[in-house]
Structure formats: C-alpha cells, structure tokens
Design an enzyme around this catalytic site. Sequence first.
Site, mmCIF file in Angstrom:
data_model
loop_
_atom_site.group_PDB
_atom_site.id
_atom_site.type_symbol
_atom_site.label_atom_id
_atom_site.label_comp_id
_atom_site.label_asym_id
_atom_site.label_seq_id
_atom_site.Cartn_x
_atom_site.Cartn_y
_atom_site.Cartn_z
ATOM 1 N N HIS A 219 0.902 -1.594 0.262
ATOM 2 C CA HIS A 219 0.324 -0.366 0.127
ATOM 3 C C HIS A 219 1.010 0.934 0.134
ATOM 4 C CE1 HIS A 219 -4.542 -1.438 -0.065
ATOM 5 N NE2 HIS A 219 -3.453 -2.582 0.841
ATOM 6 N N ASP A 701 -26.785 17.550 -13.598
ATOM 7 C CA ASP A 701 -26.191 18.807 -13.617
ATOM 8 C C ASP A 701 -27.558 19.090 -13.492
ATOM 9 O OD1 ASP A 701 -25.046 21.603 -13.587
ATOM 10 O OD2 ASP A 701 -25.643 21.643 -15.971
#
Length: 728
Positions: A219, A701
């Site tokens: 990681h 939107d």
Amino acid sequence: MKAAILIQGWYRRYMARLEMRRRYTWNIFQSIEYAGEQDQLQLSGFFSFMLDNFTHLSSSGPDLISQLLEPVVDPWLGRDTGDQLIPVSESYSGPRISFPLSVSDTNTLLTAFKERQTLHARYALQLLWETKKLLKQMPNIVHMSTSYAKEITICGDLHGHLDDLLLIFYKNGLPSADTPYVFNGDFVDRGKQSMEVVLILFAYLLLYPNHMHLNRGNHEDYIMNLRYGFTKEVMQKYKTHGREILQLFQDVFSLLPVATVIDSKVLIVHGGISDQTDLDFLNSIERHKVKSVLRLPRHSLEQLDLSRPYKQATSLRSADSPRPGSSHSRRQGPRTPTKRKRGLSHQDSASSSSSSSSSLCSPRTPSCLSPRPCSLSPSVPFSADVLHVPFLDSLSSLPPPSPPRVEQEWKQASGSSLTLVYVYIYIYSEPLSPRLQMVDVLWSDPKPQEGCSPNTFRGGGCYYGPDVTQRLLLHHGYQLLIRSHECKQEGYEICHGGNVITIFSASNYYEEGSNRGAYVKLGPDLVPRFYQYQVSRTTRKLTLTQRVRAAEGSALRALQEKLFSHRSELLTGFLQYDHNNTGCVSVSEWAQVLETVLRLDLPWRTLRPHLAHLAPDGSVDYPSCFHYMGPGPQLPQVTPNLAETVVRYRTDLEIIFNIIDKDHSGLISPDEFRHTWRLFSAHLGVALDDGAIDDLARSIDFNKDGSIDFTEFLEAFRVVHKLDKKDH
C-alpha cells in the site's frame, strides 16, 4: 447430573454455532477484501492506459490525470531551506516543529494528533523532504542487531489506525535507542488517520535512524492510495498543497527499504517470497525507480488496435483446475539467469473473483491454473501472435516485440464476466526484473502446500509453500521469516513449521471487534514473543454474542451489496436452471450460480438463510436475493444497464472523478464527465450508447450551472439496505 449434562451439551452446541458464524463472517470479509484488490489491479491497467493516452484522446486541454499520477518537477528538490516557501499564519493553532527534530518535537506531534489536530502543510512537506534525504542513503535491505538493545519490536500493518499505533507505544514504549522498532509496511490506506500515522513514523525515523526502520508494503504505492483512501485523505486535509504532498509521498514511498534482516538470522518483508526471489539481486536494484509495482509498461495509442471491440464471453470456468503447488504451478528448482515465465490467471472485476487464505495459511483452490491460454470468446480467439494488454475489463491487442532479449511474464489481465484469461505481457528487461522481484516481496502469501503457485486471489505475487521457505532460509543461513500483509483474527499466526510468522497490528480491521492486533519482540535468543491488544471504545461493553452479531451483520450487508451489483449476471445464471421461469431453483443450483458469478468461495449453503428465502417446496426463491437492497432514493432516470454498471463500478468512478477534480471542489464539467465516462465504459466491455451518457450528464447537472457534483451523482447510485431504512 442429567441437568448438568444437558446444560453442557446446550452450551457446546451454542458455542459451536457461534464459532461457525464467526468463521464465515471472517471469510466474507477477507473474500470481499481480496476481490477489491483484484479490482484495483485491473483498474491500475486502466490508469496506465489513461496516463499513456489521455492527451491523445483529448483534442484540447491538458492531460487531466498525469499531473497527479505522473512524477512532476519536485518544488522541494534541491532546497535545504524549504521551510521558507510556505508561511505559517499566526492563527494556526496546530503543532509547530523545528528541524532537526528533537524528542520534544515528536512528543508535540503525538499530543497534537491525539487531539485530532492537523500538521501544517509547511511542516508536513519539510518532514517528508527530510525523510526523503535520509532514505536516499539507506540500502534496499537494512541490517539490525539485537546486541545494541535487549529486544527489537516488529509491528505489522497499521492501515491508518492511529489508536493502534498509540496503544503500541503506550504498552511497549516510544521508539528510542533502547526500544528499537521495525514497522513492516502498509502504514496508510483504509483507516481515517493515515497521514498522522505515517508522519509519526517518519518523525521517529528521523530522530532515531539507527533504531527505527520502515519496510515498504504493497500500500506504499500511489495507485493503491487512489482506491483505498490515502490520496483522498491528503487532498481533504491539505486542499492547497495536497498535490505537492502527494508527489513527495510518491518519492518517499519508493525509497523505503524492502526488507530488514536481524542478526543475519531473521528476514522481515511485507508479503513474502517466491521460488524466484533473489535477495542479492533485490539488494542491488534501484528501488526509487519503482514508483508503483502496479504500473504496466507504456504502450502508445498508435500501437494499440482499438478497432475490435471486446465482446463479453459466457464460458464458465474449468471444473478440473489443479490446486496451487500442483504440476501447473511455477517451476521449481534453483534460480538461473534465464527467461522467466509466470502463470497468473485472471478473474475480472465484474465477477470479482476473490478468495483468501484461511486461518491456517491455506489458500483456497484457484479456479484455473492451466498452463494453456483460455479462449477469450467465440469471436475473439486467443492468438500467440498477438499481445493482449489489460485495461480494466477489456483487452487491446498489438503485435508482440521481436528482439531476442525478451522476458515473458504471465500477468493478470482483464476479461469478461465468467471468463478466465491467460495473457502474455512481454517486458524488455534483464532476466531478473526489479518489478517482479518487488511484486513477490510485497504481494505474496504463504500456503501449506509444497511449491510456488500464482496468487490468483489477490491477483498479484504468489503463494509459496514450506519447501520454498526452507530453501531460501537455508540458502542465506536464516532461521525465520517474518511477514505481514494478511489480517489474522488473533493478530498473528505461525505456519510452515514455525519458519514463517505473520504479524498484523491493526485491530478491528474489518469491523469493531473483528480481530486483535499484535506485535512481536525478538531478543538475542531470537525467540519470538507475541503481544496482543484490541483498541475498543464500545466492544468492552458487549458480550461475545453481541460482538459476533455486529461483525456478522456488517459482513452480510457487504455481501448483499455484492449480490446486488451483479444482479443481471446472477439472474441470467438462475434462468439457465429455471426453464419455466418460476423464480425458483434448487439450493445446489442457487449456490452454484453464486459461486460461478461471484467466485468468492464462500459456504453459500450455510449463508442461504441470510441471503434468500425458501419456497414452500424447499427450493430457493432467487429473486428474494435482491429484496434486502434497493437503489438510492434519488436515482436518475437511466437505463437499467447503465444504472447497474455505475453501482458496480461506483468506487472506480469515484477514483477517476477525484483525479479529474484537480481543486477537490467536488465539481467537474459535463464535457469532462462525458469524455471520461466514454473512455471508462469503453474498457468495461459494456455496450452504452453516447445518447445515454449525454442524457445522464444532463440529468445530474442538478442546478444547471454547467458543473456536475459527482458526490451527489455517486450517492444517487448508492445501494440502500431496506432493513436499515426501516430501523431508522
């Protein structure tokens, strides 16, 4: 007496059922975790494609993602007085530190982070810069000795769990010359305080460079950080200078040593080894050049044949696949500097093939380890003359390179649902590839069977058996291998006849009360001594039954989400057995379809009461699998195909949107949304017309201001658990 026997029998049955619930809960957590890692490996192929070709695909405007993912000119490079670049306002109330660091500075950091304060960007950048300068001077493999201290403490994965780190320091003592530490990678991601954890570790590394050592984990990789939270955490905490901090983290992570050796007897690496691991070669590589082991080789857009769309295949997996360590596993024998060939099978992100090793280090049987390439689809036959390059859920092809000095690597690639694909990737390199060596060290897991086989469940590295461990230990004169990388219920585990120790230091990793954390101490006798703990604010007040029930509920909810995100594939599979469209199949057929599609290797018959209802005739009412869940209340009016695709790849889309959103405002333009979604969907292998994408862009939107709030967009596609809604 009879009453006592009855009570004893009842108690034993009750505890046995409780243990069964605890074990399948653990298996669910691990299987879904490893499925996510496979998804990440596939997504990294998509990132590589975007990094290599996004500017070619975009007719105007700058490269939207390379600014974050690709190295840029480091504004701190060559500056020894970088603290003057960023002013610290008088209103700043957080910790203030000076360099070189002192004990009072580290104490200041500990106190501030306990109080949830954030270190100013100026100090964070300077600390990272000083750490980078120090790490440049360190070898790939660090050597320590117990002669300078009574005992050396080794800690495993922390994953942003600051409370666990503080508890370790409270129980074992702060790092010092008398209390040396080795932290074995995976400091960041998943947890909410990764930044604080890694800054504390780096601060003590600067304060005690000879007594504080940090190994790199899988990681400590900027592509992994994109999916598992560290990138997002940094950008949220440092909105103005987050990009510079992330760029510096790329350099620092790549400079971390990959192994530590204690008294020339104990080898410490994050994941493990393989039958190809060469420690001498590993010690000689230029580790700073491997920014991410997940980045695939560059291929320009002109080389790619994107004209042939990838059609989804429906072939089921082979039923006679061998186990890891069988004759189809990777070759055995001494290492020789010859061409290297690997076998790694692939399960796509749609099927989320995943599994995990059990509590006894036993990997589950892989689905396909055949050395022969599997057929891709009836319309896309496999060809040895074509190089198949993985990009998320599709395959692109280009002619293979012809120079004689070529290394063949079996590498995981993306396929279609219910398909396992073997893919050649040719990489120009020396016979021993630095990237391959690091993949094995960072990603591999032990197994009880002999031999070395592909780690099909994580999708990277390998599974190595006791014989592989024994050969490496004998070759170098070591007596013990300590690794991390896998969560264990008790915080540690011993396998391979005592030659391998797994140590994991993040308690409550999956859920509150799910596991203990642990660390191990080695003295001059090199006898390991284990110390367990569990950070808890609530579980102390809960009974064992309540803790198991809480963890079980969380695991089942995650599994139900997995079922819902693969609803179409599961229904298609059920209909193959339900010829009369009754909505019912037998229990065995139900379990077979779930395993074929999800490939999680779970005890489906045992889990059936939690996932589906029975019909009066004893068959499974398979539509009831999806009754526990539903879409979010604000789901836009889109086609079911698009809706399910967004639900399934919600995490991947969030990552890509966060990359495009340079200022982390949560807003992107409709054009950016359309362009990215088209590119993304093209590599999903999902047929979505441009009109549907345009309609979706217009519908989300919401306030018609020309910007898309993709946080609200993704929330609209969140899976809602109906039982949770009733509870609230």
